[in-house]
Design a protein around this motif. Structure first.
Motif, mmCIF file in Angstrom:
data_model
loop_
_atom_site.group_PDB
_atom_site.id
_atom_site.type_symbol
_atom_site.label_atom_id
_atom_site.label_comp_id
_atom_site.label_asym_id
_atom_site.label_seq_id
_atom_site.Cartn_x
_atom_site.Cartn_y
_atom_site.Cartn_z
ATOM 1 N N VAL A 22 0.860 -1.188 0.000
ATOM 2 C CA VAL A 22 0.000 0.000 0.000
ATOM 3 C C VAL A 22 0.894 1.234 0.000
ATOM 4 O O VAL A 22 1.705 1.429 0.912
ATOM 5 C CB VAL A 22 -0.954 -0.008 1.202
ATOM 6 N N LYS B 255 -0.289 4.528 -0.632
ATOM 7 C CA LYS B 255 -1.174 5.701 -0.758
ATOM 8 C C LYS B 255 -0.476 6.950 -0.230
ATOM 9 O O LYS B 255 0.536 6.848 0.480
ATOM 10 C CB LYS B 255 -2.467 5.444 0.006
ATOM 11 N N TYR C 101 2.968 7.501 1.746
ATOM 12 C CA TYR C 101 3.086 8.136 3.067
ATOM 13 C C TYR C 101 4.190 9.193 3.070
ATOM 14 O O TYR C 101 4.874 9.395 4.069
ATOM 15 C CB TYR C 101 3.328 7.092 4.169
ATOM 16 N N TRP D 44 -9.256 2.496 -3.919
ATOM 17 C CA TRP D 44 -10.527 2.291 -3.211
ATOM 18 C C TRP D 44 -11.272 3.565 -2.823
ATOM 19 O O TRP D 44 -12.391 3.487 -2.347
ATOM 20 C CB TRP D 44 -10.319 1.435 -1.963
ATOM 21 N N TRP E 12 -13.298 -7.908 -0.432
ATOM 22 C CA TRP E 12 -12.343 -7.428 0.549
ATOM 23 C C TRP E 12 -12.994 -6.600 1.639
ATOM 24 O O TRP E 12 -14.160 -6.207 1.534
ATOM 25 C CB TRP E 12 -11.228 -6.659 -0.158
ATOM 26 N N HIS F 55 -11.724 -4.216 5.588
ATOM 27 C CA HIS F 55 -10.618 -3.559 6.304
ATOM 28 C C HIS F 55 -10.886 -3.647 7.810
ATOM 29 O O HIS F 55 -12.018 -3.453 8.256
ATOM 30 C CB HIS F 55 -10.526 -2.093 5.867
ATOM 31 N N ASN G 114 -4.416 -5.849 7.059
ATOM 32 C CA ASN G 114 -3.514 -4.687 6.952
ATOM 33 C C ASN G 114 -2.171 -5.040 7.622
ATOM 34 O O ASN G 114 -1.912 -6.225 7.909
ATOM 35 C CB ASN G 114 -4.183 -3.449 7.558
ATOM 36 N N SER G 115 -1.342 -4.039 7.898
ATOM 37 C CA SER G 115 0.006 -4.357 8.420
ATOM 38 C C SER G 115 -0.030 -5.192 9.702
ATOM 39 O O SER G 115 0.610 -6.252 9.761
ATOM 40 C CB SER G 115 0.803 -3.078 8.691
ATOM 41 N N PRO G 116 -0.727 -4.736 10.759
ATOM 42 C CA PRO G 116 -0.671 -5.525 11.997
ATOM 43 C C PRO G 116 -1.238 -6.921 11.814
ATOM 44 O O PRO G 116 -0.722 -7.890 12.406
ATOM 45 C CB PRO G 116 -1.492 -4.710 13.006
ATOM 46 N N ARG H 165 -2.175 -6.803 2.844
ATOM 47 C CA ARG H 165 -1.992 -5.409 2.422
ATOM 48 C C ARG H 165 -1.182 -4.595 3.425
ATOM 49 O O ARG H 165 -1.704 -3.676 4.049
ATOM 50 C CB ARG H 165 -3.362 -4.718 2.253
ATOM 51 N N ALA I 43 1.327 -1.692 4.686
ATOM 52 C CA ALA I 43 1.564 -0.349 4.170
ATOM 53 C C ALA I 43 3.052 -0.052 4.131
ATOM 54 O O ALA I 43 3.844 -0.688 4.823
ATOM 55 C CB ALA I 43 0.847 0.667 5.053
HETATM 56 C C1 PLP Z 1 -3.824 2.267 4.549
HETATM 57 C C2 PLP Z 1 -4.406 0.970 4.214
HETATM 58 C C3 PLP Z 1 -3.723 -0.240 4.457
HETATM 59 C C4 PLP Z 1 -2.449 -0.331 5.203
HETATM 60 O O1 PLP Z 1 -2.641 0.332 6.397
HETATM 61 P P1 PLP Z 1 -2.080 -0.117 7.823
HETATM 62 O O2 PLP Z 1 -3.285 -0.173 8.684
HETATM 63 O O3 PLP Z 1 -1.158 0.978 8.174
HETATM 64 O O4 PLP Z 1 -1.444 -1.390 7.641
HETATM 65 C C5 PLP Z 1 -4.319 -1.423 4.047
HETATM 66 N N1 PLP Z 1 -5.502 -1.421 3.428
HETATM 67 C C6 PLP Z 1 -6.187 -0.273 3.196
HETATM 68 C C7 PLP Z 1 -7.510 -0.353 2.536
HETATM 69 C C8 PLP Z 1 -5.676 0.952 3.581
HETATM 70 O O5 PLP Z 1 -6.373 2.069 3.341
#
Ligand code: PLP
Length: 258
Positions: A42, A44, A48, A93, A176, A178, A218-220, A234, A236
């Motif tokens: 990611v 975006k 960063y 997205w 998908w 989040h 996501n990252s964690p 996904r 970041a």
């Molecule tokens: C920003 C983002 C991520 C990565 O974000 P973290 O929470 O920092 O890992 C993953 N997926 C989506 C949709 C995001 O917007």
């Protein structure tokens, strides 16, 4: 001399130096943590602020096969000018009505669709483009932001997406969602969101959708929750760009999503 991507604020009060070799090493480490899943880096908000294009290229060199951005403009810029291999998948997205759907379809982006309005706009663009749009349906599993609600809304969106797919206007490439609190280990929302994600994806598959990728991590979640990895993770770029502490070791894995 090490290879870096540098972004400078003006005037130069602060400067971030991103070690692209460290980024590549971290992407490899994350891939090893999620061996059954593809990796979407990611990048975006200009990665960063780290520079989206150099970070994207480095992530792809280390095995990321997907890139993700929030806005379609960022995704289009990556496709047009980042020197990436043609087969790298790029997903975005953050759509608003009247967005650059046609450009996205022409650039073979994977676009997120959270509601019927977006499905209508992307199918109209695909009709004009003369080839199917790559669409990923976003489920709101509890984040409460920018996703399709479970229940009637989801049933209708899945039904209409399936119909557009049989008409050759779209291909549903992904399902998908989040996480809201994946960075708080044991937070009760994690299990609740995961259960809902499984239910919502199962319903879509029962209705005939055959996504290439189902993803929520996501990252964690990539780092600590192997049961959330599904087909794609996904992380970041801040996660991939920081240097792991010398004592850092992957947590033990216990089974995977499918
Ligand atoms: C920003 C983002 C991520 C990565 O974000 P973290 O929470 O920092 O890992 C993953 N997926 C989506 C949709 C995001 O917007």
């Amino acid at each position: 001399m090490s290879e870096t991507a540098a972004q400078r604020t003006a005037p130069a009060r602060a400067r971030a130096e991103i070690d692209l070799a460290a980024l590549r090493a971290n992407v490899r480490t994350l891939r090893a943590l999620a061996p059954g899943a593809a990796l979407m880096a990611v990048v975006k908000a200009d990665g960063y602020g780290h520079g989206a294009a150099p970070c994207a290229r480095a992530a792809v060199e280390a095995g990321a096969t997907w890139l993700g951005t929030a806005t379609p403009e960022e995704a289009l810029a990556l496709r047009a000018g980042a020197g990436l291999p043609d087969d790298v998948r790029i997903m975005c997205w953050l759509w608003t009505p009247g967005g650059p759907w046609r450009e996205a379809v022409d650039a073979r982006l994977d676009v997120s669709v959270s509601g019927l309005w977006a499905l209508e706009e992307v199918t109209a663009a695909a009709r004009l483009a003369g080839h199917p749009a790559r669409v990923q349906l976003k489920a709101d599993t509890g984040l409460g932001r920018n996703g399709c609600q479970p229940g009637e809304d989801w049933f209708r969106l899945v039904g209409e997406a399936r119909r557009a797919e049989t008409e050759g206007l779209i291909r549903v490439t992904g399902l998908w969602s989040h996480f809201a609190c994946a960075d708080e280990p044991g937070h009760p929302s994690i299990a609740a969101q995961l259960t809902r994600f499984r239910e919502m994806t199962a319903y879509a598959e029962e209705q005939g959708l055959r996504p290439e990728v189902r993803h929520i991590a996501n990252s964690p979640a990539t780092l600590t929750l192997p049961e959330t990895h599904f087909d794609l993770v996904r992380p970041a770029s801040p996660c991939t760009a920081c240097r792991p502490a010398p004592s850092w070791a992957p947590p033990p894995t216990s089974g995977s999503a499918r």
